[in-house]
Write an enzyme that holds these catalytic residues in place. Sequence first.
Site, PDB file in Angstrom:
ATOM      1  N   GLU A 259       0.881  -1.171   0.000  1.00 57.86           N
ATOM      2  CA  GLU A 259       0.000   0.000   0.000  1.00 57.86           C
ATOM      3  C   GLU A 259       0.908   1.206   0.000  1.00 57.86           C
ATOM      4  OE1 GLU A 259      -1.695   3.102   0.846  1.00 57.86           O
ATOM      5  OE2 GLU A 259      -2.373   2.352   2.777  1.00 57.86           O
ATOM      6  N   CYS A 293      -1.625   9.213   2.632  1.00 54.88           N
ATOM      7  CA  CYS A 293      -1.605   8.707   1.262  1.00 54.88           C
ATOM      8  C   CYS A 293      -2.832   9.146   0.462  1.00 54.88           C
ATOM      9  CB  CYS A 293      -1.498   7.188   1.269  1.00 54.88           C
ATOM     10  SG  CYS A 293      -2.805   6.360   2.206  1.00 54.88           S
TER      11      CYS A 293
END
Length: 491
Positions: A259, A293
């Site tokens: 991720e 993110c």
Amino acid sequence: MAAVDSLPFTHLFIDGQQRPASDHKFFAIRNPYTRNVVGYAAAASKQDCLDAIETADKAFMQWQHSTLEQRRTIFLKVADLLLTERYGQKIAAAVNAESAAADHVIQYNIFASASAVRDIACATSELAGRILPSQVPGGQVFIQRRPKGVIFGISPWNVPILLSVRAVGIPILCGNTAILKCSEATPRSQAIVFELFQEAGLPNGVLNFISMDRDDASELTKDIIAHPLVRKINFTGSDVVGKIIAAEAAKHLKECILELGGKAPVVVLNDADLPKAAKAIVSSALIHSGQACMSTERVLIQRKVSENLIPLIVELMMSMTVGDTSEKTGNLSSLFSEASASRIVEFIEEAKKDGAEVLVGDGKNDGAVIRPHILTGCRPGMKIWDRETFGPVLVISVADTVEELISLANASDYSLAAGVWSGNLATAMNVAGRIRAGFTNINGPTVHIEGNKHFGLGGASGYGRFDVESFTDMRWVVVHPDGPIQYPLVG
């Protein structure tokens, strides 16, 4: 040693036991805003890493046979502990000291983590198998989800509790054992995750916690990945490091879940609610000073409303202050390192040389401190467009048509999160469906997920899922019927 003794010291946790590094090496942790040393942590040696792997493998022999009820009970206890005042204070002190996080980031760490742990506890229902009739008359096929073994999780500093829980939570619930490698920046914060599971009753060795000195981390991480007892790796962090992790795992034909970064675009159409859009954009751009993110980094506006929306965004961005969050002197924190802030300044300077205009910000950094910035006139090919800044920076582009806006939104190697603003739901759904992102929010912030699931669609945002399917093997057991059977060659 007196200075070390007066500050928090984070130990390794192997086989349920707190211990220093085998060679007694340790490193300092600094607050990114003040640069003051706020603690020390054990620097794991090669032997410590080997001990963690062997301990996890030994614990796996029993944990894989634990009942689903036992696992679920432990996770629900962890969720309850997270919401106690005792752990709330411990988490707040550690996270603020190590990452200069503001109160809203700390509270998100706590409440989102408790929610995530409860979601994970519910996943026991997904571990059910299936029974099918065999193609052999009278036979049966049992399809079972079985744990893989030792899982190596590498978790970052920016949301240290939640992302550490994610790195090890589903693996452990599935019957695996885990080694959690924390960030060099936040060992004290991330060690709390081990403490939570230990207090909730997780057996010794099921979860092991290691911290590493930055100078040792690369080689030690490679050694752990290479070890034959380590079955799978998950990593959350930058795409630069993600490529290295993936390459090391590929040498040994091991699976990874990655991720990685984001460069979230927000498309604002002519019929959008502009005040609401401006608030959502600025909020998602500046939460944790843009160090998330899913942070909004690119704002793509249809031309008709650009002259009204841009001033709203500018006003909100200029109202933000950067300061010492522990002293409440600002509503934004510094970045986690001076190198990160300097990198953003380089991006801004390069963009200015290529014709971009700075609407907000001075294009400078003071150590790890950088103020909010807005740039216009940026385009694909510029680093500030192509690379994740991971800081308080917005790039604004204006286009005439919806097709142009969608094209700009997809002009990126990142594929994690996005947003669409429109007063027409049918139009918004159409646009959202054409943006390549794992999560797209309509009329809401990009920093928002459902079910605690983050995922990109490949490229610089990574691949894989933190779910039951990813941390179990599908095994088939065929039970042949009694009675005479004819076999080839032997009759």
